[in-house]
Structure formats: C-alpha cells, structure tokens
Design an enzyme around this catalytic site. Structure first.
Site, short mmCIF file in Angstrom:
data_model
loop_
_atom_site.label_atom_id
_atom_site.label_comp_id
_atom_site.label_asym_id
_atom_site.label_seq_id
_atom_site.Cartn_x
_atom_site.Cartn_y
_atom_site.Cartn_z
N LYS A 50 0.82 -1.13 -0.17
CA LYS A 50 0.18 0.14 0.29
C LYS A 50 0.99 0.92 0.02
O LYS A 50 0.93 2.11 -0.52
CB LYS A 50 -0.74 0.25 1.39
CG LYS A 50 -1.31 -0.84 1.22
CD LYS A 50 -2.92 -1.45 2.90
CE LYS A 50 -2.51 -0.72 3.62
NZ LYS A 50 -1.65 -2.08 4.11
N ARG A 63 11.62 0.14 11.58
CA ARG A 63 10.04 -0.19 11.80
C ARG A 63 10.07 -1.51 13.36
O ARG A 63 10.50 -2.82 12.62
CB ARG A 63 8.79 -0.59 10.84
CG ARG A 63 8.16 0.83 11.41
CD ARG A 63 7.30 0.87 9.87
NE ARG A 63 6.32 -0.18 10.27
CZ ARG A 63 5.36 -0.15 9.95
NH1 ARG A 63 4.29 0.28 8.31
NH2 ARG A 63 4.08 -0.93 10.39
N ARG A 100 11.51 -5.98 4.95
CA ARG A 100 11.13 -4.66 5.10
C ARG A 100 12.15 -4.42 6.87
O ARG A 100 12.47 -2.78 5.60
CB ARG A 100 9.69 -4.51 5.27
CG ARG A 100 9.81 -2.51 5.53
CD ARG A 100 8.47 -2.13 5.06
NE ARG A 100 7.67 -2.62 6.49
CZ ARG A 100 5.83 -2.52 6.10
NH1 ARG A 100 5.43 -1.90 4.53
NH2 ARG A 100 5.48 -2.82 7.23
N ARG A 139 -9.74 0.44 8.95
CA ARG A 139 -9.40 -0.87 9.46
C ARG A 139 -10.54 -1.48 10.14
O ARG A 139 -10.14 -2.71 10.68
CB ARG A 139 -8.19 -1.03 9.78
CG ARG A 139 -6.71 -0.74 9.36
CD ARG A 139 -5.26 -1.19 10.69
NE ARG A 139 -4.56 -1.39 9.64
CZ ARG A 139 -3.50 -0.18 9.92
NH1 ARG A 139 -2.92 0.70 9.27
NH2 ARG A 139 -2.22 -1.29 8.96
N ARG A 169 -0.52 -9.29 13.32
CA ARG A 169 -0.74 -8.02 12.84
C ARG A 169 -2.17 -8.35 11.25
O ARG A 169 -2.79 -8.33 11.19
CB ARG A 169 0.26 -7.08 11.82
CG ARG A 169 0.95 -5.51 12.71
CD ARG A 169 2.44 -5.55 12.91
NE ARG A 169 2.38 -4.23 11.66
CZ ARG A 169 3.11 -3.86 10.69
NH1 ARG A 169 4.34 -5.21 10.49
NH2 ARG A 169 3.47 -3.76 9.45
#
Ligand code: AMP
Length: 193
Positions: free
Chosen positions: A14, A134, A128, A89, A146
C-alpha cells in the site's frame, strides 16, 4: 473530489503504490500508520497511547484514528481528494469515514484491495524490517499478530464497500509497475463514472 482507499494486509504494498498514485493523480496521501508514527516521534499523549497497541501488533482504538483523520480532512479543505492508506481498518472506521465525507458532500469513489498470499506478506515484512527501522517489522510474532488483526477486524471492511459496488480486487504480487498499471486502470474507469 475523488477519494480513494488503497486496502490490503500489512506488507501488501500500500505504501509503495500510494507514493506512485499520489504523484499521478494529485491526491493527498493520508496514512494513519505514518500519522501515528509521527505522533510517537513527537512524544505526544496520543502517540504514547497508540504505541502500546502498535508494539504488540494490535489495532489502535477507533476513536483515536477517526479523530486523526477528521482533523487531517478539516485541515485540507482545498484538496482535490484523498488517498486513504491503512484506513479504514474496521467497519466502524469505514462508517465514520462515510459520515465525515458526507459532511463535505463527498464520498469514497474507489476501493482497491491488493491481494497477496500470507507467505509472501511475512517474507516482505521481515525483509522490510532490515531497513525500515520499524520494530513491528522485525519480530515474527508481532507480524503474525498484525496479520491476525487484519483477518479478524480489517478484512470485513472489503465486504462493506462491496455492498455499494465500490470494491475492486487487484493482484498485489509481481512487478511493482505492473501492479501500478492495474491500479491506474481501475482508477481511470472509476473516474469516468
Ligand atoms: P501501518 O503503517 O499501516 O502498517 O500501521 C502500523 C500500525 O499502526 C498498525 O499495526 C496499527 O497498530 C496502527 N494503525 C495504523 N492504522 C490504523 C487504523 N486505521 N486503525 C487502527 N490502528 C491503526
């Protein structure tokens, strides 16, 4: 106004696709994840509250994110439209967004859902995590939490938009530019409606 939701599980691309789409269509990018991380960096009360949830891979309470989106929309009255990334969400967030936009005589014009397999998502997020800085991308338990939150609370949001014939599913695996082209085709078709 043209308002677009780019939807999909964590790691579905996204953020990457949003950057390309806002350039092409001149929309304002509203990513609740980015807004929350800014609050954390600035050590605001909201940021400190949100961090407890984010560190565990859980969704931040609806009231917090809806308030952030309300304020972002109100501070940008001249925008040509918004690209919502990582929001809504939950179905409650989707209903609240419809109400916020209705106050501006606007609506969601397109809902594009990126589809990516679970194995691919986990691989992408761990990868990532090597560079994103993060903490929620590094630990496989948090990544699983998640994805679980997505399946339990977020996936039903697609059904919410499909009932209004706004939802389109797009394959989110493969070449980034090809995925971008597929998204643009769907957006262009919705702009003609
Ligand atoms: P993201 O950058 O979109 O992956 O979001 C990172 C984290 O921020 C998520 O795991 C949630 O804890 C929180 N978050 C972001 N957007 C939302 C939202 N719309 N509702 C609830 N929590 C959110």
């Amino acid at each position: 106004m043209f308002n677009l939701i780019l939807f999909g599980p964590p790691g579905s691309g996204k953020g990457t696709q949003s950057e390309k789409l806002i350039d092409k269509y001149g929309l304002m990018h509203l990513s609740t994840g980015n807004l929350l991380r800014e609050e954390i960096v600035n050590q605001t009360k909201l940021g400190l509250e949100a961090k407890r949830f984010m560190d565990n891979g859980q969704l931040v309470p609806d009231s917090v994110v809806i308030g952030m989106i309300r304020s972002a929309i109100e501070h940008n009255p001249a925008s040509k439209g918004f690209l919502f990334d990582g929001f809504p969400r939950t179905v409650a967030q989707a209903e609240a967004l419809d109400e916020l936009l209705a106050e501006k005589q606007a609506e969601i014009n397109a809902f594009l859902a990126l589809e990516v397999s679970r194995e691919e998502l986990i691989g992408r997020l761990l990868n990532r995590g090597k560079t994103s800085g993060r903490s929620d991308d590094v630990n496989e338990d948090i990544i699983s939490a998640r994805i679980q939150e997505y399946e339990n609370k977020t996936a039903p949001v697609a059904g919410y938009y499909e009932q209004f014939d706004k939802g389109v599913r797009v394959k989110g695996e493969g070449d980034i530019d090809q995925i971008f082209d597929s998204l643009c085709r769907e957006i262009d078709a919705k702009m003609l409606v």
